[in-house]
Scaffold this active site. Sequence first.
Site, PDB file in Angstrom:
ATOM      1  CB  SER A 161     -82.900  19.849  60.731  1.00  0.00           C
ATOM      2  OG  SER A 161     -82.279  21.076  60.483  1.00  0.00           O
TER       3      SER A 161
ATOM      4  CG  ASP B 179     -79.261  23.330  62.300  1.00  0.00           C
ATOM      5  OD1 ASP B 179     -78.101  23.152  61.891  1.00  0.00           O
ATOM      6  OD2 ASP B 179     -80.265  23.032  61.626  1.00  0.00           O
TER       7      ASP B 179
ATOM      8  CG  ASP C 195     -78.957  19.171  60.045  1.00  0.00           C
ATOM      9  OD1 ASP C 195     -79.150  20.320  60.495  1.00  0.00           O
ATOM     10  OD2 ASP C 195     -79.387  18.791  58.947  1.00  0.00           O
TER      11      ASP C 195
ATOM     12  CG  ASP D  17     -78.982  22.061  57.583  1.00  0.00           C
ATOM     13  OD1 ASP D  17     -79.229  22.558  58.704  1.00  0.00           O
ATOM     14  OD2 ASP D  17     -79.865  21.539  56.863  1.00  0.00           O
TER      15      ASP D  17
END
Length: 457
Positions: free
Chosen positions: A110, A251, A253, A255
């Site tokens: 992440s 960010d 990833d 999400d």
Amino acid sequence: MGKEKLAMKKLFGTDGIRGIANRFPMTPELVVNIGKATAHAFKEKYGKTRPKLIIGRDTRLSGCMIENALTSGILSVGADVFLVGHIPTPAVAHLTKSLNVDAGVVISASHNPAADNGIKIFNGDGYKLPDNVEEEIERYIPTEKVKTEQITGSFIGNVHSVDDAKGRYIEFAKASVKGLSLHGFKIVLDCANGAAYNTAPPVFRELGAEVIVLNDKPNGLNINLNCGALHPEDMIEVVKKERADIGIALDGDADRVIVCDERGNSVDGDHIIAICAIYLKEKGVLTKNCVVTTIMTNKGFDIAMDKRNIHVVKTKVGDRYVIDEMRKKGYVLGGEQSGHIIFSDYTTTGDGIISALQLLRIMKEKDEKLSNLKACMESLPQVLLNVKVKEKRDIDTLEVKKLIGRTEEKLGKKGRVLVRYSGTENLCRVMIEGKNKKEIQKMANEIAREIKEEIGV
């Protein structure tokens, strides 16, 4: 690492398994066994004779190493793997449902630095695995049954490539704002050199926006590096220079999302949720006039919602806890200050692209600049410090607990103190809100200093 030590150490945190790549628990050897245990759990718990699992990853250099190890483990237990390559975490959640497979696996850390990596798993319904299934996987990892299970011939799993995975997700994201035209909008989009570098730009361009793209050249080591949702400074400067309508920072990833208005003022998750909650209430579709947030949400959010008779439900930190509460009660909107925002009518997890699209729809329908919409909420000054720690001892047993109590007494009802450990890193987070920024900064520094003296690295 021996079986005994592994059996005692909990692998799954609040957002899957995470650590420095090539060190425990993200070593190829252990990842192979995580793959075996995951496939085995789906066989045993769900009665699947040949489970099917999607694997997607972000742009970290270590992603290929972990993907290969994980795939090998899954195949060796007789499950099939569908590879979708570099793709956002929420895309894996969507594709798990869309392709009707048993699980979706994301290789990503992440917002963490490039040296880290992680594994998080979605169930066949697109939601993160429940705790009992994660516990089942952990129980299988150190067992000889999984490690030595011998499958041969046609019973070994197979690998498939999903060539249209990105296109499927792009169309899914656009469908969340069906009929919306972004013609006339100028957008600055920061992809964080992460998983959305080749999916986010087409989404906004195909809806008609003029898009200025930043940080869409991943090299395996520059993910989240001075860019994206954690470092939106460059994006803000470009918005002001280009006189754009909005800046959107994802960010690694994708999400989560942080945005800025046309003046370059940051708009965090609290403000985005507030804007969307008010809009949904006006439309009569905010279930039970309720929104779900976490204990990290700024007190100014509560004040703004109270003015509009919108009830706020608080959960522990972590989007999985927000989602769990939303599912239990049927709520349609929830999220975190950090930018994880869940619109349950469209997604089963936080989705930075879809969250940004919902915000743009409100701007378009109301014909309002984001700076005007942002004024619906005024944040109390907040200080957040991170202290690296060598162990996560119960805060109530530390000497710093006395200082925390004295600080709370001093603030009274005019502020609050929250000291907690990160669920994904060896960090202790010190958060203080109050009316006087200098005063709360001093308070936070004192608490952080004591924590560092007691358990700091």
